[in-house]
Design an enzyme around this catalytic site. Structure first.
Site, short mmCIF file in Angstrom:
data_model
loop_
_atom_site.label_atom_id
_atom_site.label_comp_id
_atom_site.label_asym_id
_atom_site.label_seq_id
_atom_site.Cartn_x
_atom_site.Cartn_y
_atom_site.Cartn_z
N HIS A 131 27.57 46.15 58.81
CA HIS A 131 26.99 47.13 59.75
C HIS A 131 25.88 47.87 58.99
CE1 HIS A 131 26.95 50.85 62.19
NE2 HIS A 131 27.61 50.19 63.12
N ASP A 208 34.14 48.96 54.32
CA ASP A 208 33.89 49.62 55.60
C ASP A 208 35.05 49.23 56.51
OD1 ASP A 208 33.20 50.12 58.21
OD2 ASP A 208 31.14 49.40 58.03
N GLN A 211 36.49 49.11 61.75
CA GLN A 211 37.10 48.30 62.82
C GLN A 211 38.50 47.83 62.47
OE1 GLN A 211 35.79 47.86 65.75
NE2 GLN A 211 33.75 48.65 65.36
N LYS A 234 37.39 54.91 66.48
CA LYS A 234 37.62 53.47 66.65
C LYS A 234 39.11 53.17 66.72
CE LYS A 234 33.22 52.44 65.38
NZ LYS A 234 32.19 52.10 66.35
N CYS A 372 24.16 46.96 65.62
CA CYS A 372 23.88 47.55 64.29
C CYS A 372 24.12 46.55 63.17
CB CYS A 372 24.70 48.81 64.04
SG CYS A 372 24.36 50.12 65.20
N1 PLP Z 1 30.94 50.36 60.41
C1 PLP Z 1 31.30 49.56 61.41
C2 PLP Z 1 31.77 48.17 61.12
C3 PLP Z 1 31.26 50.02 62.73
O1 PLP Z 1 31.63 49.23 63.74
C4 PLP Z 1 30.80 51.34 62.97
C5 PLP Z 1 30.64 51.85 64.34
O2 PLP Z 1 30.08 51.19 65.20
C6 PLP Z 1 30.46 52.14 61.88
C7 PLP Z 1 30.53 51.62 60.62
C8 PLP Z 1 30.06 53.57 62.07
O3 PLP Z 1 31.23 54.33 62.29
P1 PLP Z 1 31.17 55.87 62.72
O4 PLP Z 1 30.83 55.87 64.18
O5 PLP Z 1 32.55 56.37 62.48
O6 PLP Z 1 30.18 56.54 61.87
#
Ligand code: PLP
Length: 414
Positions: A131, A208, A211, A234, A372
């Site tokens: 992401h 990260d 998800q 999430k 993203c």
């Molecule tokens: N990383 C991943 C894999 C995501 O799906 C998302 C959100 O879409 C994020 C990071 C960003 O997360 P947050 O909305 O908690 O900042």
């Protein structure tokens, strides 16, 4: 809408759906089919109630007041930290830093650990399916420090090429950044193996986990990761709250991220001394209601049983992939062996946004775009995909509604 026949006996789907008020509505005259859970999940009643209860009964600032409300708010906020710690099996509460989400958690590591530990000539390895939240903060740090970023390739099914990764690992590599579960294609990455390989060359690992928490058991100790970023919304919690897990010795050696009240011990105009973990990384008033609501969400997931949720979503994923692949001209994007509840696809000659519009007219909420993950889209030679993402409350009947709406989109737009 009938209840899915494939749902394991341990989840009573009809009763479960009653717990999520937002699911009880119609969109364009059709029952809402909410399949945008990778963007954000819906909140169960207990999360909404915990948030409202805080504002109605305990609303006060934390850590500072001696009065009763402040003590109650502080107790519940710190209990929320314990809940997050237990949920991801960290050893110490001090290793859980509240942030406003996964993005801020990764930025915190990049801006503190990254800026102090990286030098010219160092390498940062990031998978092609990251992401943007686990790419751009590292690019900013790379520019400042002279480190370089190298993408780890993935195969045509959307799985990390472990042998290519192995050959990229040298002593120059100081950080490996990997998404636990891909938000675009659902691949579950072998984090324990990737981490062990990185540690052999002395690199640190930033996962990260945005998800992952909603779909599978996560033990940061078993995975042995150095940093793990989490997101409240999430996993059925409020927006604006998340956390960073970091190994205690690493966090203790890191300089502060942002500065202000609560993160200090003493301040004079000549010199400031800083507070202990976790407060040192939590300046200012935190999202107290968010943390308390998130803890309610994690307790709710615990009561449902994360293994049962994961099995349910994987059954739905297989069913959705099977049904969708029967549509002529439909290309599934990301067909890894190990996948969480996310299905992405494109339809020949039709823009994903147009499909999204037709689906919305049918009450079906999905996401169309690059999610993203632009480098991942480039890898698959696509500007965008349609993504349907599932949650504990998703039913097989909703997958049928998705398939019917995609077929309609094909007839109208094709
Ligand atoms: N990383 C991943 C894999 C995501 O799906 C998302 C959100 O879409 C994020 C990071 C960003 O997360 P947050 O909305 O908690 O900042």
């Amino acid at each position: 809408m009938s209840v899915a026949s494939t749902v394991p006996a341990s989840i009573d789907l009809a009763a479960l759906r009653e717990r999520f008020p937002a699911l009880r509505q119609q969109v364009h005259g059709r029952p809402l089919v909410y399949l945008d859970n990778a963007a954000t999940t819906q909140r169960p009643d207990v999360v909404i109630r915990a948030t409202v209860d805080f504002y109605e009964k305990d609303n006060a600032n934390v850590h500072r007041g001696v009065h009763t409300l402040s003590q109650r708010a502080t107790r519940d906020f710190e209990e929320a930290r314990q809940t997050v710690r237990a949920f991801v099996d960290a050893a110490h509460d001090a290793e859980i830093l509240f942030t406003k989400g996964c993005t801020e958690a990764i930025n915190l590591v990049a801006a503190t650990w990254g800026r102090t530990m990286l030098r010219e000539g160092d390498e940062i390895l990031l998978s092609t399916m990251e992401h943007h939240a686990n790419i751009v903060p590292w690019q900013l740090v790379a520019e400042m420090t002279g480190a370089t970023i190298r993408p780890i390739p993935i195969d045509d099914r959307g799985q990390i090429d472990l042998s290519a990764y192995g050959s990229m690992l040298t002593e120059r590599v100081k950080l490996v950044g990997i998404v636990h579960v891909s938000n675009s294609i659902g691949t579950i990455n072998p984090v324990a193996e990737i981490t062990a390989m990185a540690h052999r060359v002395g690199a640190r690992v930033m996962i990260d986990g945005a998800q992952a928490l909603a779909h599978q058991k996560v033990s940061v100790r078993d995975l042995d990761v150095d940093f793990y970023a989490m997101s409240g919304h999430k996993v059925y919690g409020p927006t604006g709250i998340g956390a960073l897990y970091g190994k205690r010795d690493l966090l203790e050696a890191m300089p502060p991220y942002q500065a202000g009240g609560d993160m200090i011990r003493t301040v004079t105009f000549e010199k400031t001394t800083f507070n202990d973990l976790p407060n040192r990384f939590e300046p200012g008033t935190p999202n107290i209601a968010g943390a308390i609501g998130w803890a309610a969400a994690l307790n709710f997931v615990d009561r449902m049983g994360i293994d049962a949720i994961g099995r349910h979503e994987q059954t739905l994923t297989r069913y959705a992939q099977h049904r969708l692949s029967e549509i002529d001209g439909l290309r599934l994007v990301g067909t890894a062996d190990d996948k969480a509840g996310i299905v992405a696809f494109s339809l020949e000659g039709i823009h994903p946004h147009d499909i999204g519009t037709v689906l919305d007219r049918n009450g079906v909420a999905i996401r169309a775009g690059h999610h993203c993950t632009m480098p991942l889209m480039q890898r698959f030679g696509l500007p965008a995909t349609v993504r349907a993402s599932f949650a504990m409350y998703t039913s097989e009947a909703e997958i049928d509604a998705l398939v019917a709406a995609v077929q309609q989109a094909k007839e109208i737009l094709g």
